[in-house]
Motif scaffolding. Structure first.
Motif, mmCIF file in Angstrom:
data_model
loop_
_atom_site.group_PDB
_atom_site.id
_atom_site.type_symbol
_atom_site.label_atom_id
_atom_site.label_comp_id
_atom_site.label_asym_id
_atom_site.label_seq_id
_atom_site.Cartn_x
_atom_site.Cartn_y
_atom_site.Cartn_z
ATOM 1 N N VAL A 104 0.831 -1.248 -0.108
ATOM 2 C CA VAL A 104 0.015 0.148 0.112
ATOM 3 C C VAL A 104 0.790 1.105 -0.054
ATOM 4 C CG1 VAL A 104 -1.851 -1.146 1.057
ATOM 5 C CG2 VAL A 104 -0.179 -0.003 2.526
ATOM 6 N N VAL A 111 -2.047 4.526 3.983
ATOM 7 C CA VAL A 111 -1.806 3.681 5.050
ATOM 8 C C VAL A 111 -3.103 3.723 6.123
ATOM 9 C CG1 VAL A 111 -0.488 5.335 6.488
ATOM 10 C CG2 VAL A 111 0.109 2.877 6.612
ATOM 11 N N GLN A 112 -3.282 2.483 6.915
ATOM 12 C CA GLN A 112 -4.237 2.524 7.809
ATOM 13 C C GLN A 112 -3.776 1.731 8.947
ATOM 14 O OE1 GLN A 112 -7.533 -0.001 6.051
ATOM 15 N NE2 GLN A 112 -7.804 1.488 4.460
ATOM 16 N N ASP A 134 -1.300 -1.383 9.472
ATOM 17 C CA ASP A 134 -0.410 -1.762 8.351
ATOM 18 C C ASP A 134 0.901 -1.791 8.745
ATOM 19 O OD1 ASP A 134 -2.525 -1.839 6.515
ATOM 20 O OD2 ASP A 134 -2.115 0.231 5.813
ATOM 21 N N TYR A 145 1.734 0.853 11.929
ATOM 22 C CA TYR A 145 0.907 2.018 11.938
ATOM 23 C C TYR A 145 -0.160 1.990 12.799
ATOM 24 C CZ TYR A 145 -1.177 6.504 10.440
ATOM 25 O OH TYR A 145 -1.732 7.593 10.213
ATOM 26 N N ALA A 152 4.772 0.324 2.912
ATOM 27 C CA ALA A 152 3.823 -0.196 3.882
ATOM 28 C C ALA A 152 3.168 -1.598 3.319
ATOM 29 C CB ALA A 152 2.946 0.609 4.136
ATOM 30 N N VAL A 153 2.892 -2.416 3.994
ATOM 31 C CA VAL A 153 2.213 -3.679 3.388
ATOM 32 C C VAL A 153 0.976 -3.769 4.244
ATOM 33 C CG1 VAL A 153 4.246 -4.815 2.202
ATOM 34 C CG2 VAL A 153 3.693 -5.046 4.546
ATOM 35 N N ARG A 154 -0.074 -4.567 3.928
ATOM 36 C CA ARG A 154 -1.324 -4.737 4.628
ATOM 37 C C ARG A 154 -1.534 -6.204 4.685
ATOM 38 N NH1 ARG A 154 -5.612 -1.026 2.656
ATOM 39 N NH2 ARG A 154 -4.423 0.390 3.735
#
Length: 276
Positions: free
Chosen positions: A218, A223-224, A227, A243, A272-274
């Motif tokens: 992402v 970003v959420q 993440d 995060y 970032a990765v989810r």
């Protein structure tokens, strides 16, 4: 007058009979003495003199006293040695007791600190659970009040999974950073992230390099909460964190900071990765 009267006479005057007798007696006495001495010397030369020296013999009482004195000396030496050994043993025991006391005091202090840390951690966990519960309630209310079309296009994470991750992470704030640490009281960056996602049933790889490519990439602008953030390249990341919203992330930073909450503005992530 005789014709020889003018010629001096060469005859010596006659000595008196008494003087002659005296001289004869002295001469005879001297000769007698010499004769006796000569005879005695001859006898001594013929028969050597043997002289026997008798050494004193120790009596029974004296022998007993000597033996008793030797025994007393030996006993005194044994007593001195025994006393020296006792003194050394006492000194060693005193040193060991001092060491044991110091170790016991150190152990008691460590236990006290551990109990205080456990209490503080429990309080943090309780506070984090309450915060997660309130956040979950707000999310539920927000979703319920949103238009139907909007809810249809938003893929919400599994119920409570993100909350479990964040709650776990917040409960570890203040723990130590140790390279290779996987808990429960010390962590490295990837060990903490792996343990947090396990609370949501997600089995992450162990290293930051592998975690940086796990899940869906992402953008940082999208970003959420929950993440995984990474620093460095995808697949070659050297650090990871999670995060938690509000422009902040939580990570096991370094040995000087430990597990902390930090602002992204101070240390922007690379990507970032989810995973949820």
């Amino acid at each position: 007058m005789s014709h020889t009267a003018h010629i001096p006479s060469h005859r010596k005057p006659r000595r008196s009979a008494s003087k002659m007798a005296l001289r004869a007696g002295v001469t005879g006495g001297v000769l007698s003495t010499l004769a006796v001495a000569g005879a005695s010397g001859a006898a001594n030369a013929a028969e050597p003199v043997t002289q026997t020296i008798e050494l004193p013999t120790l009596t029974t009482d004296l022998s007993s006293q000597v033996a008793q004195s030797a025994d007393a000396t030996q006993q005194a030496a044994a007593n001195y040695q025994l006393q020296a050994e006792r003194d050394e043993a006492f000194a060693n025991a005193a040193k060991q007791a001092k060491k044991d006391q110091a170790a016991a005091e150190k152990k008691a202090e460590a236990k006290k600190k551990a109990e205080a840390a456990a209490k503080e951690k429990a309080e943090r966990e309780a506070a984090a659970q309450q915060a997660a519960s309130r956040s979950s309630e707000r999310t539920t209310l927000s979703t319920a009040s949103a238009p139907a079309a909007s809810t249809a296009t938003v893929a919400a994470p599994a119920s409570g999974s993100v909350g479990a991750v964040i709650s776990f992470l917040r409960a570890q704030v203040g723990d130590a950073y140790v390279m290779g640490g996987t808990g429960p009281n010390s962590w490295d960056c990837s060990g903490l992230v792996q343990a947090a996602f396990k609370q949501a049933g997600v089995d992450l790889p162990r290293t930051s390099q592998e975690q940086s490519t796990f899940g869906t990439p992402v953008s940082l602008s999208n970003v959420q909460v929950g993440d995984i953030l990474y620093w460095g390249g995808a697949g070659s990341a050297y650090h990871v964190g999670v995060y938690i919203g509000g422009g902040q992330y939580l990570d096991a930073a370094n040995p000087s900071k430990g597990v902390v909450i930090q602002d992204l503005s101070g240390y922007p992530a690379s990507g970032a990765v989810r995973a949820l």
